[in-house]
Write a protein that holds these residues in place. Structure first.
Motif, PDB file in Angstrom:
ATOM      1  N   LEU A 104       0.848  -1.187   0.000  1.00 46.39           N
ATOM      2  CA  LEU A 104       0.000   0.000   0.000  1.00 46.39           C
ATOM      3  C   LEU A 104       0.887   1.241   0.000  1.00 46.39           C
ATOM      4  O   LEU A 104       1.753   1.395   0.853  1.00 46.39           O
ATOM      5  CB  LEU A 104      -0.897  -0.003   1.237  1.00 46.39           C
ATOM      6  N   GLN A 105       0.676   2.115  -0.945  1.00 45.64           N
ATOM      7  CA  GLN A 105       1.406   3.374  -1.004  1.00 45.64           C
ATOM      8  C   GLN A 105       0.442   4.509  -0.682  1.00 45.64           C
ATOM      9  O   GLN A 105      -0.626   4.618  -1.289  1.00 45.64           O
ATOM     10  CB  GLN A 105       2.022   3.586  -2.388  1.00 45.64           C
ATOM     11  N   ILE A 106       0.841   5.335   0.285  1.00 52.11           N
ATOM     12  CA  ILE A 106       0.041   6.484   0.697  1.00 52.11           C
ATOM     13  C   ILE A 106       0.969   7.678   0.877  1.00 52.11           C
ATOM     14  O   ILE A 106       2.177   7.510   1.051  1.00 52.11           O
ATOM     15  CB  ILE A 106      -0.737   6.216   2.007  1.00 52.11           C
ATOM     16  N   ALA A 137      -0.237   9.415   7.982  1.00 51.36           N
ATOM     17  CA  ALA A 137      -1.069   8.492   8.753  1.00 51.36           C
ATOM     18  C   ALA A 137      -0.425   8.236  10.114  1.00 51.36           C
ATOM     19  O   ALA A 137       0.799   8.138  10.232  1.00 51.36           O
ATOM     20  CB  ALA A 137      -1.239   7.178   8.005  1.00 51.36           C
ATOM     21  N   THR A 138      -1.258   8.125  11.135  1.00 54.34           N
ATOM     22  CA  THR A 138      -0.741   7.821  12.472  1.00 54.34           C
ATOM     23  C   THR A 138      -0.448   6.326  12.586  1.00 54.34           C
ATOM     24  O   THR A 138      -0.912   5.521  11.765  1.00 54.34           O
ATOM     25  CB  THR A 138      -1.766   8.196  13.562  1.00 54.34           C
ATOM     26  N   ARG A 139       0.288   5.969  13.624  1.00 47.93           N
ATOM     27  CA  ARG A 139       0.577   4.557  13.875  1.00 47.93           C
ATOM     28  C   ARG A 139      -0.728   3.791  14.091  1.00 47.93           C
ATOM     29  O   ARG A 139      -0.885   2.663  13.626  1.00 47.93           O
ATOM     30  CB  ARG A 139       1.488   4.427  15.099  1.00 47.93           C
ATOM     31  N   GLU A 140      -1.669   4.401  14.794  1.00 51.33           N
ATOM     32  CA  GLU A 140      -2.957   3.771  15.049  1.00 51.33           C
ATOM     33  C   GLU A 140      -3.731   3.538  13.749  1.00 51.33           C
ATOM     34  O   GLU A 140      -4.365   2.496  13.572  1.00 51.33           O
ATOM     35  CB  GLU A 140      -3.785   4.621  16.020  1.00 51.33           C
ATOM     36  N   GLU A 176       5.060   5.066   2.885  1.00 55.20           N
ATOM     37  CA  GLU A 176       4.636   6.466   2.905  1.00 55.20           C
ATOM     38  C   GLU A 176       5.541   7.282   1.984  1.00 55.20           C
ATOM     39  O   GLU A 176       6.762   7.178   2.050  1.00 55.20           O
ATOM     40  CB  GLU A 176       4.699   7.019   4.319  1.00 55.20           C
ATOM     41  N   ILE A 177       4.924   8.093   1.163  1.00 56.45           N
ATOM     42  CA  ILE A 177       5.641   8.880   0.173  1.00 56.45           C
ATOM     43  C   ILE A 177       5.392  10.356   0.441  1.00 56.45           C
ATOM     44  O   ILE A 177       4.255  10.768   0.688  1.00 56.45           O
ATOM     45  CB  ILE A 177       5.181   8.491  -1.246  1.00 56.45           C
ATOM     46  N   THR A 221       1.458  16.573  -5.613  1.00 61.15           N
ATOM     47  CA  THR A 221       0.364  16.537  -4.645  1.00 61.15           C
ATOM     48  C   THR A 221       0.427  17.689  -3.656  1.00 61.15           C
ATOM     49  O   THR A 221      -0.610  18.247  -3.287  1.00 61.15           O
ATOM     50  CB  THR A 221       0.356  15.186  -3.909  1.00 61.15           C
ATOM     51  N   ASP A 222       1.632  18.079  -3.224  1.00 63.21           N
ATOM     52  CA  ASP A 222       1.702  19.195  -2.273  1.00 63.21           C
ATOM     53  C   ASP A 222       1.178  20.483  -2.912  1.00 63.21           C
ATOM     54  O   ASP A 222       0.454  21.251  -2.283  1.00 63.21           O
ATOM     55  CB  ASP A 222       3.094  19.358  -1.665  1.00 63.21           C
TER      56      ASP A 222
END
Length: 66
Positions: free
Chosen positions: A6-8, A12-15, A45-46, A58-59
């Motif tokens: 999965l690439q995001i 994202a948090t650890r939870e 994570e990218i 994206t930014d």
């Protein structure tokens, strides 16, 4: 042996990541009858500046809606 990559974008948090792993694993168990101990999930994570969307980085894309 199921393998999910999965690439995001970062953030994202650890939870949240733990929940993703848990729910993806449950889906493979429910839908395909796979064993959880055979399921591998990699979350990559990218940085937003390294991801393009709609012809823009994206930014920059997200800044245009701020």
């Amino acid at each position: 042996m199921p393998y999910i990559h999965l690439q995001i974008t970062k953030g994202a948090t650890r939870e949240q990541k733990a929940l993703i792993v848990q729910q993806f694993t449950e889906t493979l168990v429910t839908v395909l009858g796979k064993k959880p101990e055979h399921t591998h999930i990699v979350i990559q994570e990218i940085e937003e500046e390294n991801w393009g969307y709609s012809g823009m980085l994206t930014d920059d894309y997200r800044k245009s809606f701020s």
